[in-house]
Design a protein around this motif. Structure first.
Motif, short mmCIF file in Angstrom:
data_model
loop_
_atom_site.label_atom_id
_atom_site.label_comp_id
_atom_site.label_asym_id
_atom_site.label_seq_id
_atom_site.Cartn_x
_atom_site.Cartn_y
_atom_site.Cartn_z
N ARG A 215 78.59 78.44 56.55
CA ARG A 215 78.09 79.18 57.58
C ARG A 215 79.19 78.51 58.85
NH1 ARG A 215 72.19 76.82 58.21
NH2 ARG A 215 72.61 75.63 56.28
N PHE A 216 79.82 77.51 58.66
CA PHE A 216 80.82 77.14 59.65
C PHE A 216 82.09 77.85 59.69
CE2 PHE A 216 78.04 73.30 60.76
CZ PHE A 216 77.95 73.53 62.31
N LEU A 217 82.54 78.27 58.32
CA LEU A 217 83.53 79.11 58.38
C LEU A 217 83.04 80.37 58.73
CD1 LEU A 217 84.70 78.28 54.32
CD2 LEU A 217 86.06 77.57 56.97
N VAL A 218 82.07 81.03 58.53
CA VAL A 218 81.81 82.18 59.29
C VAL A 218 81.88 82.01 60.83
CG1 VAL A 218 79.97 83.83 59.66
CG2 VAL A 218 80.00 82.96 57.34
N ALA A 219 81.42 80.85 61.26
CA ALA A 219 81.55 80.66 62.73
C ALA A 219 83.12 80.57 63.07
CB ALA A 219 80.76 79.52 63.07
N TYR A 220 83.80 79.89 62.39
CA TYR A 220 85.26 79.91 62.54
C TYR A 220 85.85 81.20 62.74
CZ TYR A 220 90.12 79.28 62.20
OH TYR A 220 91.49 79.07 62.50
N ILE A 221 85.56 82.18 61.54
CA ILE A 221 86.06 83.58 61.88
C ILE A 221 85.66 84.21 63.22
CG2 ILE A 221 86.14 85.46 60.55
CD1 ILE A 221 87.97 83.86 59.15
N GLU B 168 84.03 87.56 46.56
CA GLU B 168 83.67 88.80 47.31
C GLU B 168 82.63 88.48 47.95
OE1 GLU B 168 85.51 91.57 47.29
OE2 GLU B 168 86.88 90.33 46.07
N ALA B 169 81.67 87.84 48.03
CA ALA B 169 80.60 87.45 48.87
C ALA B 169 81.05 86.99 50.38
CB ALA B 169 79.48 86.74 48.15
N GLU B 170 81.93 85.96 50.20
CA GLU B 170 82.54 85.39 51.22
C GLU B 170 83.25 86.19 52.08
OE1 GLU B 170 82.91 80.56 50.17
OE2 GLU B 170 84.04 82.31 49.02
N ARG B 171 84.23 87.09 51.34
CA ARG B 171 84.98 87.96 52.09
C ARG B 171 84.12 89.03 53.02
NH1 ARG B 171 87.80 88.15 47.05
NH2 ARG B 171 89.56 86.54 47.21
N ALA B 172 83.01 89.27 52.28
CA ALA B 172 82.30 90.50 52.77
C ALA B 172 81.66 89.76 54.02
CB ALA B 172 81.19 90.88 52.21
N ALA B 173 81.19 88.44 54.15
CA ALA B 173 80.60 87.80 55.29
C ALA B 173 81.62 87.56 56.21
CB ALA B 173 80.09 86.51 55.00
N PHE B 174 82.85 87.12 56.16
CA PHE B 174 84.03 86.95 56.97
C PHE B 174 84.44 88.42 57.50
CE2 PHE B 174 85.49 82.96 53.81
CZ PHE B 174 84.51 82.45 54.59
N ASP B 175 84.45 89.46 56.77
CA ASP B 175 84.84 90.77 57.37
C ASP B 175 83.89 91.16 58.46
OD1 ASP B 175 87.14 90.99 56.13
OD2 ASP B 175 86.36 92.55 54.59
N ALA C 100 79.15 100.50 56.08
CA ALA C 100 79.69 99.95 54.82
C ALA C 100 79.73 98.30 54.82
CB ALA C 100 81.23 100.52 54.70
N ASP C 101 80.35 97.81 55.95
CA ASP C 101 80.01 96.46 56.09
C ASP C 101 78.66 95.72 55.60
OD1 ASP C 101 82.73 96.32 56.96
OD2 ASP C 101 82.08 96.33 58.92
N ILE C 102 77.57 96.45 56.12
CA ILE C 102 76.12 95.89 55.87
C ILE C 102 75.85 96.02 54.36
CG2 ILE C 102 73.78 96.24 56.46
CD1 ILE C 102 75.54 94.89 58.78
N GLU C 103 76.28 97.45 53.80
CA GLU C 103 75.90 97.47 52.45
C GLU C 103 76.84 96.53 51.63
OE1 GLU C 103 73.77 99.87 51.04
OE2 GLU C 103 73.28 100.01 53.31
N ARG C 104 77.94 96.00 51.91
CA ARG C 104 78.75 95.13 51.13
C ARG C 104 77.81 93.95 51.11
NH1 ARG C 104 84.28 93.85 53.45
NH2 ARG C 104 84.58 92.35 51.54
N LEU C 105 77.38 93.24 52.46
CA LEU C 105 76.55 92.31 52.41
C LEU C 105 75.36 92.31 51.41
CD1 LEU C 105 76.50 91.13 56.37
CD2 LEU C 105 77.71 90.18 54.39
N LYS C 106 74.73 93.55 51.39
CA LYS C 106 73.63 93.61 50.70
C LYS C 106 73.74 93.47 49.39
CE LYS C 106 71.20 96.75 53.64
NZ LYS C 106 70.64 98.22 54.15
N THR D 239 70.54 88.31 50.44
CA THR D 239 69.29 88.73 50.55
C THR D 239 69.25 88.97 52.00
OG1 THR D 239 68.44 86.53 51.16
CG2 THR D 239 68.47 86.99 48.85
N THR D 240 68.34 89.69 52.31
CA THR D 240 68.04 89.91 53.80
C THR D 240 67.60 88.84 54.67
OG1 THR D 240 66.71 92.16 53.24
CG2 THR D 240 66.40 91.11 55.53
N PRO D 241 67.05 87.70 54.20
CA PRO D 241 67.02 86.48 54.99
C PRO D 241 68.63 85.81 55.23
CG PRO D 241 65.16 86.49 53.62
CD PRO D 241 65.97 87.61 53.34
N GLN D 242 69.40 85.80 54.22
CA GLN D 242 70.55 85.37 54.29
C GLN D 242 71.56 86.18 55.23
OE1 GLN D 242 71.33 85.39 50.01
NE2 GLN D 242 71.29 83.22 49.83
N ILE D 243 71.33 87.40 55.33
CA ILE D 243 71.95 88.22 56.23
C ILE D 243 71.66 88.04 57.67
CG2 ILE D 243 72.20 90.97 57.11
CD1 ILE D 243 72.24 91.76 53.87
#
Length: 211
Positions: free
Chosen positions: A66-72, A114-121, A136-142, A146-150
């Motif tokens: 989560r902090f890497l997501v915050a960093y990006i 690939e999951a991390e890349r989708a979140a960072f993008d 497409a970004d949201i579909e990659r996340l799905k 899960t929905t709570p994770q998104i």
């Protein structure tokens, strides 16, 4: 140097000081952004409660991730204050140094899934103005979350969108604790990070000059 002074935390009632002690125990210091928010303790407490739910509690996703997501997100927004805080927090929550050093090449590095890349993008697209997130970004996340994770990922991005604006506008001064870590890590040498507008009074402005 900060455009507003920090508040004297000793002036706060015990009701407000106790939650700050938790932050001090976790971080080793209280961020200057919190010290400025302490001029309006009700806002500080509300923000701390949101931050706890979004990124400091166990949640559905690893805290370091989560902090890497915050960093990006903060890097995309250009907030030098939050970049330094987020990558240090990622390290504190267990992200190995080799992965921290690869974050600027996450699209190609085999250290990231690939999951991390989708979140960072998503973090990059959602942190731009106007918002560049696509269907497409949201579909990659799905495909990976899960929905709570998104919801949790988007909450991290949104939380730091608030902090990015607050700290960039005020040029909130970085804490010596954070500056020491960033210097030892070489953040200014490894990335475009430039803390010049967030240095506290008395710090040598050439300390983080590019080699």
């Amino acid at each position: 140097m900060s455009r507003l002074p920090t508040a004297d935390l000793d002036d706060l009632s015990e009701e407000y000081r106790a939650p700050l002690d938790v932050i001090r125990a976790s971080n080793g210091y209280i961020p200057n952004s919190y010290r400025i928010l302490a001029h309006r303790p009700e806002i500080l407490m509300a923000f701390m409660a949101l931050s706890k739910a979004v990124i400091r509690d166990e949640g559905t996703l690893d805290r370091g991730f989560r902090f890497l997501v915050a960093y990006i997100s903060s890097s995309t927004a250009g907030c030098q204050f939050c970049q330094a805080h987020n990558i240090q927090s990622a390290a504190r929550w267990g992200v190995p140094e080799e992965k921290l050093n690869a974050i600027w090449d996450y699209e190609e590095s085999p250290l990231f899934t690939e999951a991390e890349r989708a979140a960072f993008d998503l973090a990059r697209g959602a942190s731009l103005t106007p918002n560049a997130t696509t269907d497409a970004d949201i579909e990659r996340l799905k495909a990976h979350f899960t929905t709570p994770q998104i919801v949790e990922i988007l909450s991290v991005i949104s939380l730091f969108g608030w902090l990015n604006r607050f700290n960039d506008t005020l040029r909130t001064a970085l804490e010596e604790h954070n500056l020491d870590w960033a210097e030892a890590f070489g953040l200014h040498e490894k990335s475009a990070w430039d803390p010049a507008e967030h240095l506290p009074e008395g710090v040598d402005p050439t300390r983080f000059a590019k080699a």
